[in-house]
Design a protein around this motif. Structure first.
Motif, short mmCIF file in Angstrom:
data_model
loop_
_atom_site.label_atom_id
_atom_site.label_comp_id
_atom_site.label_asym_id
_atom_site.label_seq_id
_atom_site.Cartn_x
_atom_site.Cartn_y
_atom_site.Cartn_z
N ASP A 115 0.88 -1.18 0.00
CA ASP A 115 0.00 0.00 0.00
C ASP A 115 0.91 1.22 0.00
OD1 ASP A 115 -2.64 -1.11 0.03
OD2 ASP A 115 -2.18 -1.86 2.03
N ILE A 116 0.77 2.02 -1.04
CA ILE A 116 1.71 3.13 -1.27
C ILE A 116 0.94 4.44 -1.40
CG2 ILE A 116 3.44 4.04 -2.89
CD1 ILE A 116 3.91 1.05 -3.71
N GLU A 117 1.49 5.50 -0.77
CA GLU A 117 0.97 6.85 -0.98
C GLU A 117 1.96 7.60 -1.84
OE1 GLU A 117 -0.25 8.94 2.51
OE2 GLU A 117 -1.59 7.32 3.14
N LEU A 118 1.44 8.23 -2.90
CA LEU A 118 2.29 8.93 -3.87
C LEU A 118 1.86 10.39 -3.95
CD1 LEU A 118 4.40 8.43 -6.33
CD2 LEU A 118 2.35 8.54 -7.73
N GLU A 119 2.84 11.26 -3.99
CA GLU A 119 2.57 12.70 -4.14
C GLU A 119 3.06 13.13 -5.51
OE1 GLU A 119 4.49 16.66 -2.37
OE2 GLU A 119 3.78 15.26 -0.82
N LYS A 120 2.17 13.78 -6.27
CA LYS A 120 2.54 14.26 -7.60
C LYS A 120 1.80 15.56 -7.89
CE LYS A 120 2.59 13.08 -12.48
NZ LYS A 120 2.28 12.14 -13.52
N GLU A 121 2.55 16.62 -8.14
CA GLU A 121 1.98 17.94 -8.47
C GLU A 121 0.90 18.35 -7.47
OE1 GLU A 121 0.65 17.53 -12.47
OE2 GLU A 121 2.67 17.28 -13.27
N ASP A 122 1.21 18.30 -6.19
CA ASP A 122 0.32 18.68 -5.08
C ASP A 122 -0.92 17.79 -4.94
OD1 ASP A 122 1.91 20.66 -4.12
OD2 ASP A 122 0.95 22.26 -5.24
N LEU B 171 -2.39 13.87 -3.95
CA LEU B 171 -2.03 12.66 -3.21
C LEU B 171 -2.81 11.47 -3.77
CD1 LEU B 171 -2.17 14.15 0.40
CD2 LEU B 171 -0.13 13.71 -0.95
N TYR B 172 -2.11 10.36 -4.01
CA TYR B 172 -2.73 9.17 -4.59
C TYR B 172 -2.46 7.95 -3.71
CZ TYR B 172 -2.86 12.08 -8.78
OH TYR B 172 -3.09 13.10 -9.66
N HIS B 173 -3.42 7.01 -3.71
CA HIS B 173 -3.24 5.73 -3.02
C HIS B 173 -3.08 4.65 -4.09
CE1 HIS B 173 -4.94 1.89 -1.48
NE2 HIS B 173 -4.02 2.13 -0.59
N ILE B 174 -2.02 3.83 -3.93
CA ILE B 174 -1.74 2.77 -4.90
C ILE B 174 -1.59 1.45 -4.16
CG2 ILE B 174 -0.08 1.92 -6.62
CD1 ILE B 174 0.73 4.92 -6.99
N SER B 175 -2.29 0.42 -4.64
CA SER B 175 -2.08 -0.94 -4.15
C SER B 175 -1.33 -1.70 -5.23
CB SER B 175 -3.42 -1.63 -3.86
OG SER B 175 -4.03 -1.04 -2.75
N LEU B 176 -0.18 -2.27 -4.85
CA LEU B 176 0.71 -2.90 -5.81
C LEU B 176 0.92 -4.37 -5.44
CD1 LEU B 176 2.72 -1.86 -8.16
CD2 LEU B 176 4.47 -2.02 -6.41
#
Length: 199
Positions: free
Chosen positions: A65-72, A74-79
């Motif tokens: 379970d990953i939280e990603l920040e891109k251009e202000d 926030l995204y949640h990613i399950s990998l």
């Protein structure tokens, strides 16, 4: 005897081929599929793929379970920790606002909009009349429906309904009758003025 020997050789060959195939399926690529991605590999994979910065990473069984920040944002990613396949990718919010809590079932997206039929029913509970028109608007990050309703006494109301929650945000009445009365009063006053001028 030659025919029987040939059949036995053929059967034995087929049996060996089947055994080899099963063995390869079971043991041949074990090393590749059983390797779980390390945290560093999972982080690099996500950052390379989405060109963002990983702010949090947590592994549960065979999933990251990953939280990603891109251009202000926030995204949640399950990998998938084995294949590196992205199972879920959802927006949590922006850096400036507090993140929206991630749902337990990410595939059932909580930001699903209400249908026009659902919105009409909500609006009719607020104003008794016939729905004349429904349209969808977005201001900032807020999306809402506007429902125009005509009542039996020729009045019009516009009901503003939140497109996701279904909450009634406002009810605005458009009173034509009061405008008509003002126009009639103005025309009476003008005719009185004309009579006074002629006298």
């Amino acid at each position: 005897m030659n025919n029987k020997t040939g059949i036995w050789i053929l059967l034995a060959s087929l049996f060996i081929v089947v055994l080899l195939f099963i063995s390869w399926q079971k043991f041949g690529n074990t090393n590749v599929s059983a390797e779980i991605l390390t945290r560093g590999e999972a982080q690099k994979l996500v950052q390379d793929r989405y060109q963002g910065t990983v702010t949090q990473i947590k592994r549960t069984d065979e999933q990251y379970d990953i939280e990603l920040e891109k251009e202000d944002n926030l995204y949640h990613i399950s990998l998938d920790a084995l294949s590196g396949k992205v199972l879920v990718f959802s927006k949590k919010g922006t850096k400036s606002q507090s993140p929206v809590p991630s749902t337990t079932t990410p595939r059932n997206n909580s930001s699903k909009k209400l249908t026009e039929e659902e919105v009409k029913e909500i609006a009719k509970k607020q104003v008794d009349g016939a729905v004349a028109h429904v349209w969808l608007e977005t201001k900032g990050e807020q999306t809402y429906y506007l429902v125009q309703i005509k009542t039996k006494d020729d009045r019009e109301a516009i009901v503003q309904i939140h497109a996701i929650t279904g909450n009634v945000m406002s009810v605005t009445w458009d009173d034509h009758s009061s405008d008509d009365d003002h126009k009639k009063d103005d025309s009476k006053n003008r005719s009185k003025d004309k009579k006074m001028m002629t006298n």
